[in-house]
Design a protein around this motif. Structure first.
Motif, mmCIF file in Angstrom:
data_model
loop_
_atom_site.group_PDB
_atom_site.id
_atom_site.type_symbol
_atom_site.label_atom_id
_atom_site.label_comp_id
_atom_site.label_asym_id
_atom_site.label_seq_id
_atom_site.Cartn_x
_atom_site.Cartn_y
_atom_site.Cartn_z
ATOM 1 N N GLN A 1 -8.362 2.028 -1.325
ATOM 2 C CA GLN A 1 -8.265 1.487 -0.079
ATOM 3 C C GLN A 1 -8.928 0.232 -0.383
ATOM 4 O O GLN A 1 -10.311 0.139 -0.358
ATOM 5 N N LYS B 1 -4.324 5.508 -4.641
ATOM 6 C CA LYS B 1 -4.824 5.834 -3.471
ATOM 7 C C LYS B 1 -5.828 5.107 -2.831
ATOM 8 O O LYS B 1 -6.712 5.313 -1.960
ATOM 9 N N HIS C 1 0.901 -1.331 0.018
ATOM 10 C CA HIS C 1 -0.141 -0.106 0.075
ATOM 11 C C HIS C 1 0.840 1.431 -0.117
ATOM 12 O O HIS C 1 0.400 2.299 -0.702
ATOM 13 N N ALA C 2 2.071 1.415 0.865
ATOM 14 C CA ALA C 2 2.618 2.582 1.068
ATOM 15 C C ALA C 2 3.391 2.848 -0.298
ATOM 16 O O ALA C 2 3.410 4.078 -0.741
ATOM 17 N N TYR D 1 0.720 3.862 -2.693
ATOM 18 C CA TYR D 1 0.383 5.651 -2.311
ATOM 19 C C TYR D 1 1.552 6.593 -3.018
ATOM 20 O O TYR D 1 0.879 7.570 -3.339
ATOM 21 N N GLU D 2 2.734 6.119 -2.857
ATOM 22 C CA GLU D 2 3.894 6.950 -2.910
ATOM 23 C C GLU D 2 3.877 7.251 -4.621
ATOM 24 O O GLU D 2 4.147 8.281 -4.947
#
Length: 184
Positions: A43, A41, A32-33, A36-37
């Motif tokens: 979920q 985004k 996820h990180a 996201y970077e």
């Protein structure tokens, strides 16, 4: 991890970095990180898995607002042709489709944003497909487009004699007959 843009906005191919050695291989399927970077985004809240035999076409499926789903699709075993159709009326690629081969060998994943119909055909003897979704299944919001719609003219890379489609998918409307809503 390599993230490739396609000709359809926000539709991405994600290929993980695979570490091979004499024991086998290792790779991060989902981080996820890192996503996201890279501006991804969503979920994701649920994983779904299907198993199908060669010739099966599943789709083209989508859900309308407020239950539209983003998906992150990958193949655990076998090979599929993954297909999406842009249904976002304000998109410059509205009505266009994109396809990519996903397999257990190439480890590619397809990130399907909201507002796209999704389906796949099974090119190998069998295939296990797993995908993450960011919204729950909601039967009343479920919609679809017939796989052999002449307006879309999708090449599923199958001989027409070997195509296997569910009764539910055979009665789906054509692209020009669908109703839908995708709110931001």
């Amino acid at each position: 991890m390599v993230i490739e843009k396609t000709g359809i906005e926000d539709l991405l191919i994600i290929t993980p970095t695979v570490y091979n050695d004499d024991r086998g291989f290792f790779f991060e399927v989902y981080n996820h990180a890192k996503l996201y970077e890279n501006g991804i985004k969503f979920q994701f809240i649920q994983d779904n898995q299907s198993f199908s035999k060669q010739g099966v076409i599943r789709g083209l499926h989508f859900q309308i607002s407020p239950f539209s789903q983003a998906k992150l699709v990958r193949v655990l075993q076998g090979q599929i042709l993954d297909v999406v159709v842009d249904l976002r009326k304000d998109s410059p690629t509205y009505g266009q489709h994109f396809s990519v081969v996903l397999s257990a060998d190439n480890n590619k994943q397809l990130l399907v944003p909201h507002g796209l119909a999704h389906g796949f055909s099974v090119l190998s003897e069998t295939a296990s497909v797993m995908y993450k979704v960011d919204q729950v299944y909601h039967k009343e919001s479920e919609r679809g487009i017939r796989y052999d719609d002449p307006t879309l003219a999708i090449d599923w890379q199958l001989d027409s004699k070997e195509v296997i489609v569910s009764e539910k998918d055979l009665i789906l409307p054509s692209f020009n007959e669908i109703d839908w809503s995708f709110d931001s």
